[in-house]
Design a protein around this motif. Structure first.
Motif, PDB file in Angstrom:
ATOM      1  N   HIS A   1       0.554  -1.365   0.197  1.00 32.75           N
ATOM      2  CA  HIS A   1      -0.175  -0.283  -0.056  1.00 32.75           C
ATOM      3  C   HIS A   1       0.661   1.017  -0.383  1.00 32.75           C
ATOM      4  O   HIS A   1       2.002   1.033   0.315  1.00 32.75           O
ATOM      5  CB  HIS A   1      -1.094   0.433   1.114  1.00 32.75           C
TER       6      HIS A   1
ATOM      7  N   ASP B   1       6.828   0.059   7.067  1.00 30.32           N
ATOM      8  CA  ASP B   1       5.300  -0.422   6.867  1.00 30.32           C
ATOM      9  C   ASP B   1       4.216   0.907   5.730  1.00 30.32           C
ATOM     10  O   ASP B   1       4.225   1.921   6.352  1.00 30.32           O
ATOM     11  CB  ASP B   1       4.499  -0.289   8.215  1.00 30.32           C
TER      12      ASP B   1
ATOM     13  N   GLU C   1      -4.468   1.876   2.704  1.00 30.82           N
ATOM     14  CA  GLU C   1      -5.116   0.069   4.087  1.00 30.82           C
ATOM     15  C   GLU C   1      -5.224   0.927   5.233  1.00 30.82           C
ATOM     16  O   GLU C   1      -5.258   0.184   5.908  1.00 30.82           O
ATOM     17  CB  GLU C   1      -3.393  -0.359   3.314  1.00 30.82           C
ATOM     18  N   GLU C   2      -4.114   2.078   5.133  1.00 33.65           N
ATOM     19  CA  GLU C   2      -4.269   2.258   6.990  1.00 33.65           C
ATOM     20  C   GLU C   2      -5.842   2.860   7.424  1.00 33.65           C
ATOM     21  O   GLU C   2      -5.856   3.156   8.657  1.00 33.65           O
ATOM     22  CB  GLU C   2      -3.317   3.165   7.326  1.00 33.65           C
TER      23      GLU C   2
ATOM     24  N   GLU D   1       1.628  -7.496   2.163  1.00 31.91           N
ATOM     25  CA  GLU D   1       1.729  -7.336   3.766  1.00 31.91           C
ATOM     26  C   GLU D   1       1.085  -8.608   4.771  1.00 31.91           C
ATOM     27  O   GLU D   1       0.365  -8.925   4.673  1.00 31.91           O
ATOM     28  CB  GLU D   1       1.772  -6.320   3.827  1.00 31.91           C
TER      29      GLU D   1
HETATM   30 ZN   LIG Z   1       1.012  -1.942   6.070  1.00 33.15          ZN
END
Ligand SMILES: [Zn+2]
Length: 203
Positions: A97, A132, A166-167, A193
């Motif tokens: 992402h 991340d 995505e978050e 992920e």
């Molecule tokens: Zn992530």
């Protein structure tokens, strides 16, 4: 569901297999990706200019991917399709992402290096997204660009799919999946992920 785990250290077992890999260049490109403040909030309030900058970084950093593939935007999600030489084989898909979580207000001074500085020392790449998950995002592009540069078109097609939220909601990934389903695309396997757990998506 069939599952199996991998020894995490297996990931590092083949690092020396690619002596001509441009590791310093890859680190520099990752640092530039980290410097793009791709924080997603809502469709209305998100500043998409850092996402545009990240897209431009991809376009200019991975010439073999861009030459061999077709880059599309599905909303602000990115889908790159690279056809394989054997159209009877189902494609592989590499995901990540684009967005990162914001810095918690009031904690800025606790960062040893700026969250969006893209600082690199002789040991680490520092910043929001280093783990991340811009490491995976750019790493996948590095790997496919290397593959195309050294071995030409793969037999199996490859999709690179990068959602933008995505978050928060993962609507980008959902839209990508819907679009691929609409086109009748089926995959042999997919990497995203997560933990080092493999499972059979067809089971
Ligand atoms: Zn992530």
């Amino acid at each position: 569901m069939a599952t199996g785990t991998i020894d995490v250290f297996d990931h590092y077992a083949h690092e020396d297999d690619y002596p001509d890999l441009d590791a310093d260049g890859a680190v520099a490109r990752l640092a530039r990706a980290i410097a793009c403040r791709t924080i997603y909030t809502t469709p209305e309030e998100t500043d998409f200019s850092p996402f545009d900058a990240l897209l431009e970084l991809m376009r200019t950093s991975y010439p073999h991917v861009m030459a061999a593939g077709t880059l599309e935007l599905v909303g602000h999600s990115i889908l790159i399709g690279i056809p394989g030489s054997d159209p009877t084989l189902e494609a592989a898909q590499l995901m990540a992402h684009q967005d990162v979580v914001p810095v918690v207000p009031g904690t800025e001074s606790l960062w040893e290096h700026g969250a969006f500085e893209g600082f690199v020392d002789d040991e680490y790449v520092w910043g929001r997204g280093a783990l991340d998950i811009k490491d995976m995002l750019m790493g996948e592009l590095e790997a496919v660009d290397y593959l195309l540069a050294h071995h030409g078109r793969p037999r199996r097609g490859i999709y690179l799919a990068f959602g933008e939220d995505e978050e928060v909601t993962s609507r980008g990934a959902t839209r990508l999946a819907s679009e691929m389903e609409r086109r009748g695309i089926r995959l042999a396997w997919l990497l995203d992920e997560g933990t080092t757990t493999m499972f059979d998506g067809a089971a």
